[in-house]
Design a protein around this motif. Sequence first.
Motif, PDB file in Angstrom:
ATOM      1  N   GLU A   1      29.715  22.159 150.632  1.00 30.82           N
ATOM      2  CA  GLU A   1      30.255  23.144 151.565  1.00 30.82           C
ATOM      3  C   GLU A   1      31.775  23.136 151.464  1.00 30.82           C
ATOM      4  OE1 GLU A   1      30.350  24.125 156.370  1.00 30.82           O
ATOM      5  OE2 GLU A   1      28.775  22.832 155.522  1.00 30.82           O
ATOM      6  N   ALA A   2      32.350  24.344 151.384  1.00 28.88           N
ATOM      7  CA  ALA A   2      33.805  24.473 151.326  1.00 28.88           C
ATOM      8  C   ALA A   2      34.211  25.572 152.292  1.00 28.88           C
ATOM      9  CB  ALA A   2      34.264  24.816 149.911  1.00 28.88           C
ATOM     10  N   SER A   3      35.023  25.230 153.285  1.00 30.31           N
ATOM     11  CA  SER A   3      35.368  26.220 154.307  1.00 30.31           C
ATOM     12  C   SER A   3      36.829  26.096 154.713  1.00 30.31           C
ATOM     13  CB  SER A   3      34.474  26.048 155.538  1.00 30.31           C
ATOM     14  OG  SER A   3      34.655  24.772 156.123  1.00 30.31           O
ATOM     15  N   ARG A   4      37.391  27.238 155.105  1.00 29.33           N
ATOM     16  CA  ARG A   4      38.748  27.329 155.658  1.00 29.33           C
ATOM     17  C   ARG A   4      39.826  26.767 154.732  1.00 29.33           C
ATOM     18  NH1 ARG A   4      38.267  29.057 160.821  1.00 29.33           N
ATOM     19  NH2 ARG A   4      36.237  28.772 161.830  1.00 29.33           N
ATOM     20  N   ASN A   5      39.636  26.965 153.446  1.00 30.10           N
ATOM     21  CA  ASN A   5      40.687  26.571 152.503  1.00 30.10           C
ATOM     22  C   ASN A   5      41.770  27.641 152.449  1.00 30.10           C
ATOM     23  OD1 ASN A   5      39.741  24.008 150.949  1.00 30.10           O
ATOM     24  ND2 ASN A   5      37.921  25.321 151.096  1.00 30.10           N
ATOM     25  N   HIS A   6      42.987  27.214 152.099  1.00 28.00           N
ATOM     26  CA  HIS A   6      44.104  28.152 152.038  1.00 28.00           C
ATOM     27  C   HIS A   6      43.932  29.140 150.885  1.00 28.00           C
ATOM     28  CE1 HIS A   6      48.102  29.719 152.638  1.00 28.00           C
ATOM     29  NE2 HIS A   6      48.433  29.442 151.388  1.00 28.00           N
ATOM     30  N   ARG A   7      43.216  28.740 149.819  1.00 32.20           N
ATOM     31  CA  ARG A   7      42.959  29.656 148.708  1.00 32.20           C
ATOM     32  C   ARG A   7      41.438  29.778 148.500  1.00 32.20           C
ATOM     33  NH1 ARG A   7      46.899  31.558 145.642  1.00 32.20           N
ATOM     34  NH2 ARG A   7      45.713  31.545 143.686  1.00 32.20           N
ATOM     35  N   ASN A   8      40.913  29.301 147.384  1.00 35.21           N
ATOM     36  CA  ASN A   8      39.488  29.476 147.093  1.00 35.21           C
ATOM     37  C   ASN A   8      38.642  28.341 147.657  1.00 35.21           C
ATOM     38  OD1 ASN A   8      40.240  31.721 145.596  1.00 35.21           O
ATOM     39  ND2 ASN A   8      40.254  30.606 143.648  1.00 35.21           N
ATOM     40  N   GLY A   9      37.368  28.681 147.915  1.00 28.88           N
ATOM     41  CA  GLY A   9      36.431  27.623 148.251  1.00 28.88           C
ATOM     42  C   GLY A   9      36.111  26.797 147.025  1.00 28.88           C
ATOM     43  N   LEU A  10      35.897  27.462 145.864  1.00 30.92           N
ATOM     44  CA  LEU A  10      35.566  26.755 144.624  1.00 30.92           C
ATOM     45  C   LEU A  10      36.054  27.591 143.451  1.00 30.92           C
ATOM     46  CD1 LEU A  10      32.326  24.903 143.762  1.00 30.92           C
ATOM     47  CD2 LEU A  10      33.190  26.600 142.164  1.00 30.92           C
ATOM     48  N   THR A  11      36.677  26.940 142.477  1.00 30.70           N
ATOM     49  CA  THR A  11      37.168  27.626 141.274  1.00 30.70           C
ATOM     50  C   THR A  11      36.593  26.966 140.037  1.00 30.70           C
ATOM     51  OG1 THR A  11      39.269  28.179 142.364  1.00 30.70           O
ATOM     52  CG2 THR A  11      39.208  28.322 139.968  1.00 30.70           C
ATOM     53  N   MET A  12      36.034  27.779 139.123  1.00 30.90           N
ATOM     54  CA  MET A  12      35.538  27.276 137.842  1.00 30.90           C
ATOM     55  C   MET A  12      36.291  27.996 136.737  1.00 30.90           C
ATOM     56  SD  MET A  12      31.426  26.744 138.181  1.00 30.90           S
ATOM     57  CE  MET A  12      31.056  28.479 138.415  1.00 30.90           C
ATOM     58  N   SER A  13      37.021  27.255 135.934  1.00 31.39           N
ATOM     59  CA  SER A  13      37.778  27.846 134.833  1.00 31.39           C
ATOM     60  C   SER A  13      37.247  27.333 133.502  1.00 31.39           C
ATOM     61  CB  SER A  13      39.268  27.507 134.952  1.00 31.39           C
ATOM     62  OG  SER A  13      39.977  27.990 133.830  1.00 31.39           O
ATOM     63  N   GLY A  14      36.852  28.276 132.651  1.00 33.21           N
ATOM     64  CA  GLY A  14      36.394  27.915 131.313  1.00 33.21           C
ATOM     65  C   GLY A  14      37.379  28.359 130.253  1.00 33.21           C
ATOM     66  N   LEU A  15      38.625  28.633 130.648  1.00 30.40           N
ATOM     67  CA  LEU A  15      39.634  29.090 129.697  1.00 30.40           C
ATOM     68  C   LEU A  15      39.985  27.986 128.706  1.00 30.40           C
ATOM     69  CD1 LEU A  15      42.044  30.947 132.155  1.00 30.40           C
ATOM     70  CD2 LEU A  15      40.466  31.995 130.529  1.00 30.40           C
ATOM     71  N   PRO A  16      40.376  28.361 127.489  1.00 29.14           N
ATOM     72  CA  PRO A  16      40.824  27.340 126.515  1.00 29.14           C
ATOM     73  C   PRO A  16      42.020  26.570 127.058  1.00 29.14           C
ATOM     74  CG  PRO A  16      40.501  29.481 125.464  1.00 29.14           C
ATOM     75  CD  PRO A  16      40.412  29.721 126.935  1.00 29.14           C
ATOM     76  N   LEU A  17      42.167  25.333 126.617  1.00 32.62           N
ATOM     77  CA  LEU A  17      43.300  24.519 127.061  1.00 32.62           C
ATOM     78  C   LEU A  17      44.607  24.999 126.448  1.00 32.62           C
ATOM     79  CD1 LEU A  17      41.666  20.966 126.943  1.00 32.62           C
ATOM     80  CD2 LEU A  17      41.949  22.503 128.894  1.00 32.62           C
ATOM     81  N   ALA A  18      44.534  25.760 125.368  1.00 37.03           N
ATOM     82  CA  ALA A  18      45.730  26.312 124.728  1.00 37.03           C
ATOM     83  C   ALA A  18      45.355  27.641 124.085  1.00 37.03           C
ATOM     84  CB  ALA A  18      46.274  25.349 123.685  1.00 37.03           C
ATOM     85  N   ASP A  19      46.330  28.542 123.983  1.00 39.14           N
ATOM     86  CA  ASP A  19      46.084  29.834 123.353  1.00 39.14           C
ATOM     87  C   ASP A  19      46.721  29.927 121.976  1.00 39.14           C
ATOM     88  OD1 ASP A  19      48.709  29.877 124.050  1.00 39.14           O
ATOM     89  OD2 ASP A  19      48.598  31.660 125.329  1.00 39.14           O
ATOM     90  N   GLY A  20      47.106  28.796 121.425  1.00 37.66           N
ATOM     91  CA  GLY A  20      47.701  28.722 120.089  1.00 37.66           C
ATOM     92  C   GLY A  20      48.020  27.274 119.753  1.00 37.66           C
ATOM     93  N   PRO A  21      48.665  27.047 118.638  1.00 35.69           N
ATOM     94  CA  PRO A  21      49.024  25.654 118.250  1.00 35.69           C
ATOM     95  C   PRO A  21      49.833  24.966 119.343  1.00 35.69           C
ATOM     96  CG  PRO A  21      49.419  27.180 116.440  1.00 35.69           C
ATOM     97  CD  PRO A  21      49.103  28.026 117.629  1.00 35.69           C
ATOM     98  N   SER A  22      49.486  23.720 119.622  1.00 32.76           N
ATOM     99  CA  SER A  22      50.180  22.969 120.663  1.00 32.76           C
ATOM    100  C   SER A  22      50.518  21.573 120.158  1.00 32.76           C
ATOM    101  CB  SER A  22      49.315  22.871 121.918  1.00 32.76           C
ATOM    102  OG  SER A  22      48.121  22.175 121.648  1.00 32.76           O
ATOM    103  N   ALA A  23      51.442  20.925 120.847  1.00 31.23           N
ATOM    104  CA  ALA A  23      51.897  19.589 120.426  1.00 31.23           C
ATOM    105  C   ALA A  23      50.789  18.561 120.511  1.00 31.23           C
ATOM    106  CB  ALA A  23      53.091  19.168 121.279  1.00 31.23           C
TER     107      ALA A  23
END
Length: 258
Positions: A1-23
Amino acid sequence: EASRNHRNGLTMSGLPLADGPSATGSSLGSYGNNTVSNSKLVDNARYGVEVIGGTNIGVNANDLQGNDMGVVVRGGAEDVSVVGNRVTEPIRQGIAIRDGVTKSVITGNIVSGGNTSVYLRDSAATVQRNTLSDADSHAISLVGSVSETKVTENTISGRGPSAIDTKRAADVNMHRWKNDEGNWHDTTPFVVTLKRFLQPLTAMWLFLAALLIFTAARGARRIRRVVHPYADKSPVTDGRTLSAGSVPVSNENHLGAR
């Protein structure tokens, strides 16, 4: 249960950790195979559940009450299922699929209240067998490129300018869509409806139809009298036979007799 948060109750991100070559050599691939289910997300200031990117994501059988928006899927997520959720009284949108989402399915959800029950923008989704009620603007809104979106077999009720809004969709294909919109009350002002109806071509055809009806009605008033073709050749008398004694004799005839 997630309630009365200042932003989202729950966030799931499947984005790549980088969008190009990284160190650090971070992965460029998307993440996925995640599901949130049987959760309760109440009165969060932003979204109940937000899905950003990724692939093979499930948001199933959750109870979302209040929240600015119930479920938001965006960021090019792929193969997303939003199934069997109950979304109650969102401030704006119940379920939003936007910004490049593909192969998504929205089915078996119950959405009540809010400004728009289901909102799709520049994405592809199958919106099927949902119960959408009490929205005060649109039950379903389609915006931008939605050519692969299908909306069918939904039960829709509420009141607003239209049940399914497609005016802002660039390439919507409504072929074989069939939804139950019998309990939707259109609140579009009469003047707006009239302007929508009276397009230049429509006005021209209405004018021609009115002219035709006027001409036909005027012609019907003129009852043509049937005249005998040889009326001008008929005898001067009225047809009664006169006796010889009854024919008047002029003075000239009397003088001639003498």
